[in-house]
Write a protein that holds these residues in place. Structure first.
Motif, PDB file in Angstrom:
ATOM      1  N   LEU A  18       0.850  -1.191   0.000  1.00 15.68           N
ATOM      2  CA  LEU A  18       0.000   0.000   0.000  1.00 15.68           C
ATOM      3  C   LEU A  18       0.885   1.240   0.000  1.00 15.68           C
ATOM      4  N   CYS A  19       0.420   2.280  -0.681  1.00 14.08           N
ATOM      5  CA  CYS A  19       1.143   3.543  -0.725  1.00 14.08           C
ATOM      6  C   CYS A  19       1.171   4.179   0.663  1.00 14.08           C
ATOM      7  N   VAL A  20       2.326   4.729   1.061  1.00 14.11           N
ATOM      8  CA  VAL A  20       2.438   5.333   2.388  1.00 14.11           C
ATOM      9  C   VAL A  20       1.747   6.695   2.449  1.00 14.11           C
ATOM     10  N   GLY A  21       1.442   7.263   1.274  1.00 15.64           N
ATOM     11  CA  GLY A  21       0.811   8.576   1.252  1.00 15.64           C
ATOM     12  C   GLY A  21      -0.702   8.503   1.217  1.00 15.64           C
ATOM     13  N   CYS A  22      -1.224   7.679   0.284  1.00 11.79           N
ATOM     14  CA  CYS A  22      -2.677   7.665   0.096  1.00 11.79           C
ATOM     15  C   CYS A  22      -3.267   6.276   0.370  1.00 11.79           C
ATOM     16  N   THR A  23      -2.419   5.323   0.754  1.00  7.68           N
ATOM     17  CA  THR A  23      -2.795   3.928   1.025  1.00  7.68           C
ATOM     18  C   THR A  23      -3.473   3.239  -0.174  1.00  7.68           C
ATOM     19  N   GLU A  43       4.493   4.544 -10.317  1.00  3.61           N
ATOM     20  CA  GLU A  43       4.049   5.813  -9.745  1.00  3.61           C
ATOM     21  C   GLU A  43       2.618   5.664  -9.286  1.00  3.61           C
ATOM     22  N   CYS A  44       2.393   5.996  -8.036  1.00  2.44           N
ATOM     23  CA  CYS A  44       1.048   5.932  -7.477  1.00  2.44           C
ATOM     24  C   CYS A  44       0.223   7.100  -8.023  1.00  2.44           C
ATOM     25  N   LYS A  45      -1.077   7.014  -7.864  1.00  2.00           N
ATOM     26  CA  LYS A  45      -1.947   8.098  -8.333  1.00  2.00           C
ATOM     27  C   LYS A  45      -1.673   9.410  -7.598  1.00  2.00           C
ATOM     28  N   CYS A  46      -1.035   9.328  -6.407  1.00  2.29           N
ATOM     29  CA  CYS A  46      -0.693  10.542  -5.660  1.00  2.29           C
ATOM     30  C   CYS A  46       0.710  11.045  -6.010  1.00  2.29           C
ATOM     31  N   LYS A  47       1.316  10.465  -7.062  1.00  2.91           N
ATOM     32  CA  LYS A  47       2.608  10.897  -7.616  1.00  2.91           C
ATOM     33  C   LYS A  47       3.823  10.422  -6.832  1.00  2.91           C
TER      34      LYS A  47
HETATM   35 ZN   LIG Z   1      -0.332   7.073  -3.255  1.00  2.00          ZN
END
Ligand SMILES: [Zn+2]
Length: 80
Positions: A18-23, A43-47
């Motif tokens: 899971l992304c640490v910024g937006c999960t 690259e996650c959707k939150c960049k």
């Molecule tokens: Zn993210």
């Protein structure tokens, strides 16, 4: 128990892919390109950018050097 409390929360998220910024799920993150045969930058959707290590079957945060490498590869047209 104490170990779980002091363990960095970011690592727990990354272990779960899971992304640490937006999960968001990193398995659904956009693939940017291969840093090497076994390392793929996504690259996650939150960049936020991550590197998937095939051998470990795990994600980690992209380092500054890895970000520079991928940017240079994009600039050279090695990655679209
Ligand atoms: Zn993210």
């Amino acid at each position: 128990m104490l170990k779980n409390i002091t363990r960095p929360f970011q690592n727990v998220l990354l272990e779960r892919k899971l992304c640490v910024g937006c999960t968001g799920h990193l398995t659904k993150a956009k693939k940017i390109g291969n840093l090497s045969e076994n390392r793929i930058m996504v690259e996650c959707k939150c960049k936020r950018r991550y590197v998937y290590e095939k051998e470990l079957a795990a994600f980690k945060r992209a380092t500054f050097a890895e970000e520079q490498q991928i940017l240079s590869m994009i600039a050279k047209g090695q990655i679209k």
